[in-house]
Every structure is written in C-alpha cells, then in structure tokens.
Design a protein around this motif. Structure first.
Motif, short mmCIF file in Angstrom:
data_model
loop_
_atom_site.label_atom_id
_atom_site.label_comp_id
_atom_site.label_asym_id
_atom_site.label_seq_id
_atom_site.Cartn_x
_atom_site.Cartn_y
_atom_site.Cartn_z
N TYR A 41 0.81 -1.14 -0.09
CA TYR A 41 -0.09 0.00 0.02
C TYR A 41 0.94 1.24 -0.02
O TYR A 41 0.51 2.09 -0.70
N LYS A 84 -8.76 -3.15 -0.83
CA LYS A 84 -8.99 -2.14 0.34
C LYS A 84 -8.68 -2.91 1.67
O LYS A 84 -9.36 -3.93 2.01
N ASP A 90 -6.33 0.75 7.44
CA ASP A 90 -6.32 1.93 6.70
C ASP A 90 -5.71 3.04 7.60
O ASP A 90 -4.92 3.72 7.00
#
Length: 104
Positions: A41, A84, A90
């Motif tokens: 990421y 995701k 996140d």
C-alpha cells in the motif's frame, strides 16, 4: 463406470458443502501477510507522489509498515477485501506513512 462417476460427483458435492461450512476464520490473514499488504500500500501510494525520492522510498515504506503493525494487535487479522484495507488497517498505515514521509 456410471457408479464411479456418480461417486465422484457425490464426493465433490460433499467437499464443496464442507468447505462452505467452515467458520468465518477463513477470511483472516497472518501478521506477515498483512505487513506485506501494508508495505505494498505504501509503495503504491508513494510511487505516484511527484518529487518523491525513490531511492529512500522503500526504506521509508518498510519503516511505515513496521510502525503500522505496531499499532495492530494479534496474530490474525481480518482479510482486506480486494485491494481495500479494513478501516483500522487503513488508519494505521496512513498515519505511519504520513510520519515516515514527513518533511524534516
């Protein structure tokens, strides 16, 4: 011959039934796998940043991944859906990336 085929079809149907009956824990990933996903990421997001020093980017992303993992507890984590991350994952990686790439 027909009994062999029928038996094979029944075995496959039984196997599919057993696999679908597995607990939800099949949707988890290990600490190492999540760490790699967080590193990916970081690299993917930072590669697109204009003016980024690509020579130090990987080292900074490794540090960000380690920092993000330090915020997450346990050895098994919810698997991200497709590309995701979960909300907690996140939040952890975004904060770690921001810290790692902060202007000093």
């Amino acid at each position: 011959m027909m009994r062999v085929v029928s038996g094979s079809v029944a075995a496959v149907a039984l196997a599919v039934g057993l696999v679908s009956a597995l607990p939800a824990s099949a949707d988890t990933i290990s600490r190492d796998t999540l760490s790699r996903k967080l590193l990916d990421y970081c690299v993917n997001t930072q590669y697109r940043v204009e003016g980024i020093d690509r020579n130090s980017m990987i080292d900074k992303c490794r540090k960000a991944s380690v920092a993000a993992m330090a915020q997450l507890e346990g050895d098994s984590f919810d698997a991200p859906s497709r590309a995701k991350l979960t909300a907690e994952q996140d939040k952890a990686i975004r904060a770690a990336v921001a810290a790692a790439f902060a202007k000093k």
